[in-house]
Design a protein around this motif. Sequence first.
Motif, PDB file in Angstrom:
ATOM      1  N   ALA A 188       0.825  -1.186   0.000  1.00  0.00           N
ATOM      2  CA  ALA A 188       0.000   0.000   0.000  1.00  0.00           C
ATOM      3  C   ALA A 188       0.874   1.256   0.000  1.00  0.00           C
ATOM      4  N   ALA A 189       1.954   1.241   0.787  1.00  0.00           N
ATOM      5  CA  ALA A 189       2.851   2.400   0.844  1.00  0.00           C
ATOM      6  C   ALA A 189       3.477   2.658  -0.514  1.00  0.00           C
ATOM      7  N   LEU A 190       3.762   1.600  -1.230  1.00  0.00           N
ATOM      8  CA  LEU A 190       4.375   1.719  -2.555  1.00  0.00           C
ATOM      9  C   LEU A 190       3.416   2.386  -3.529  1.00  0.00           C
ATOM     10  N   LEU A 191       2.162   1.969  -3.544  1.00  0.00           N
ATOM     11  CA  LEU A 191       1.191   2.530  -4.468  1.00  0.00           C
ATOM     12  C   LEU A 191       0.849   3.981  -4.136  1.00  0.00           C
ATOM     13  N   GLU A 192       0.735   4.298  -2.862  1.00  0.00           N
ATOM     14  CA  GLU A 192       0.403   5.655  -2.439  1.00  0.00           C
ATOM     15  C   GLU A 192       1.480   6.652  -2.850  1.00  0.00           C
ATOM     16  N   GLY A 193       2.708   6.250  -2.805  1.00  0.00           N
ATOM     17  CA  GLY A 193       3.797   7.172  -3.099  1.00  0.00           C
ATOM     18  C   GLY A 193       4.353   7.078  -4.500  1.00  0.00           C
ATOM     19  N   GLN A 194       3.702   6.320  -5.375  1.00  0.00           N
ATOM     20  CA  GLN A 194       4.267   6.063  -6.703  1.00  0.00           C
ATOM     21  C   GLN A 194       4.526   7.349  -7.492  1.00  0.00           C
ATOM     22  N   GLN A 195       3.578   8.267  -7.541  1.00  0.00           N
ATOM     23  CA  GLN A 195       3.775   9.506  -8.308  1.00  0.00           C
ATOM     24  C   GLN A 195       4.859  10.379  -7.681  1.00  0.00           C
ATOM     25  N   ARG A 196       4.893  10.416  -6.374  1.00  0.00           N
ATOM     26  CA  ARG A 196       5.938  11.195  -5.678  1.00  0.00           C
ATOM     27  C   ARG A 196       7.309  10.594  -5.976  1.00  0.00           C
ATOM     28  N   ILE A 197       7.393   9.275  -5.962  1.00  0.00           N
ATOM     29  CA  ILE A 197       8.653   8.592  -6.251  1.00  0.00           C
ATOM     30  C   ILE A 197       9.067   8.851  -7.698  1.00  0.00           C
TER      31      ILE A 197
ATOM     32  N   ASP B 292      11.666  -1.278 -11.849  1.00  0.00           N
ATOM     33  CA  ASP B 292      12.673  -2.140 -11.223  1.00  0.00           C
ATOM     34  C   ASP B 292      12.534  -2.103  -9.700  1.00  0.00           C
ATOM     35  N   PHE B 293      12.400  -0.896  -9.153  1.00  0.00           N
ATOM     36  CA  PHE B 293      12.227  -0.717  -7.718  1.00  0.00           C
ATOM     37  C   PHE B 293      10.963  -1.421  -7.231  1.00  0.00           C
ATOM     38  N   SER B 294       9.868  -1.260  -7.952  1.00  0.00           N
ATOM     39  CA  SER B 294       8.603  -1.877  -7.551  1.00  0.00           C
ATOM     40  C   SER B 294       8.705  -3.399  -7.531  1.00  0.00           C
ATOM     41  N   MET B 295       9.359  -3.951  -8.538  1.00  0.00           N
ATOM     42  CA  MET B 295       9.524  -5.410  -8.579  1.00  0.00           C
ATOM     43  C   MET B 295      10.395  -5.894  -7.425  1.00  0.00           C
ATOM     44  N   ARG B 296      11.435  -5.154  -7.112  1.00  0.00           N
ATOM     45  CA  ARG B 296      12.284  -5.520  -5.981  1.00  0.00           C
ATOM     46  C   ARG B 296      11.482  -5.502  -4.686  1.00  0.00           C
ATOM     47  N   ALA B 297      10.668  -4.464  -4.510  1.00  0.00           N
ATOM     48  CA  ALA B 297       9.875  -4.348  -3.285  1.00  0.00           C
ATOM     49  C   ALA B 297       8.876  -5.497  -3.168  1.00  0.00           C
ATOM     50  N   ILE B 298       8.256  -5.852  -4.275  1.00  0.00           N
ATOM     51  CA  ILE B 298       7.270  -6.939  -4.254  1.00  0.00           C
ATOM     52  C   ILE B 298       7.947  -8.274  -3.987  1.00  0.00           C
ATOM     53  N   THR B 299       9.037  -8.535  -4.706  1.00  0.00           N
ATOM     54  CA  THR B 299       9.685  -9.844  -4.557  1.00  0.00           C
ATOM     55  C   THR B 299      10.421  -9.996  -3.238  1.00  0.00           C
TER      56      THR B 299
ATOM     57  N   LEU C  41      11.144  -7.813   4.812  1.00  0.00           N
ATOM     58  CA  LEU C  41      10.792  -6.747   5.750  1.00  0.00           C
ATOM     59  C   LEU C  41      10.383  -7.363   7.083  1.00  0.00           C
ATOM     60  N   ARG C  42      11.170  -7.090   8.088  1.00  0.00           N
ATOM     61  CA  ARG C  42      10.942  -7.692   9.401  1.00  0.00           C
ATOM     62  C   ARG C  42      10.069  -6.821  10.306  1.00  0.00           C
ATOM     63  N   ASP C  43      10.168  -5.523  10.150  1.00  0.00           N
ATOM     64  CA  ASP C  43       9.446  -4.608  11.022  1.00  0.00           C
ATOM     65  C   ASP C  43       8.657  -3.636  10.153  1.00  0.00           C
TER      66      ASP C  43
ATOM     67  N   VAL D 111       9.224   0.373   7.235  1.00  0.00           N
ATOM     68  CA  VAL D 111       8.974   0.188   5.805  1.00  0.00           C
ATOM     69  C   VAL D 111       9.562   1.327   4.968  1.00  0.00           C
ATOM     70  N   ARG D 112       9.477   2.562   5.445  1.00  0.00           N
ATOM     71  CA  ARG D 112       9.997   3.687   4.653  1.00  0.00           C
ATOM     72  C   ARG D 112      11.506   3.592   4.468  1.00  0.00           C
ATOM     73  N   GLY D 113      12.229   3.250   5.514  1.00  0.00           N
ATOM     74  CA  GLY D 113      13.675   3.097   5.402  1.00  0.00           C
ATOM     75  C   GLY D 113      14.046   1.944   4.494  1.00  0.00           C
ATOM     76  N   TRP D 114      13.312   0.847   4.610  1.00  0.00           N
ATOM     77  CA  TRP D 114      13.547  -0.336   3.776  1.00  0.00           C
ATOM     78  C   TRP D 114      13.307   0.003   2.303  1.00  0.00           C
ATOM     79  N   LEU D 115      12.192   0.690   2.018  1.00  0.00           N
ATOM     80  CA  LEU D 115      11.904   1.089   0.638  1.00  0.00           C
ATOM     81  C   LEU D 115      12.949   2.085   0.142  1.00  0.00           C
ATOM     82  N   GLY D 116      13.410   2.970   1.018  1.00  0.00           N
ATOM     83  CA  GLY D 116      14.445   3.929   0.628  1.00  0.00           C
ATOM     84  C   GLY D 116      15.735   3.248   0.212  1.00  0.00           C
ATOM     85  N   ARG D 117      16.103   2.209   0.931  1.00  0.00           N
ATOM     86  CA  ARG D 117      17.319   1.461   0.564  1.00  0.00           C
ATOM     87  C   ARG D 117      17.137   0.747  -0.776  1.00  0.00           C
TER      88      ARG D 117
END
Length: 80
Positions: free
Chosen positions: A1-10, A30-37, A42-44, A48-54
């Motif tokens: 959900a966080a990925l979809l909400e911020g897609q345009q901003r990203i 590429d980023f979206s596929m990495r996040a999905i796969t 993601l442990r915590d 999520v924001r820090g993990w997606l940022g990396r």
Amino acid sequence: AALLEGQQRILRFLIGRVGNSDDAKDVLQDFSMRAITRADDLRDVASVRGWLGRLLATAIADHHRRAARRPKPDLGSDTW
């Protein structure tokens, strides 16, 4: 959900980092596929924001590495 909400901003952020919309869309995909796969990594959920940022930083770096390896057009030749 966080990925979809911020897609345009990203995407706007990526355009500034890679220089054009087409490349930015490729990096976003590429980023979206990495996040999905890698979602199971993601442990915590609170981090999520820090993990997606990396993941995004890695996708941008990979894009720049690929771009650096592409042959450059010879602009100095007499093709006019």
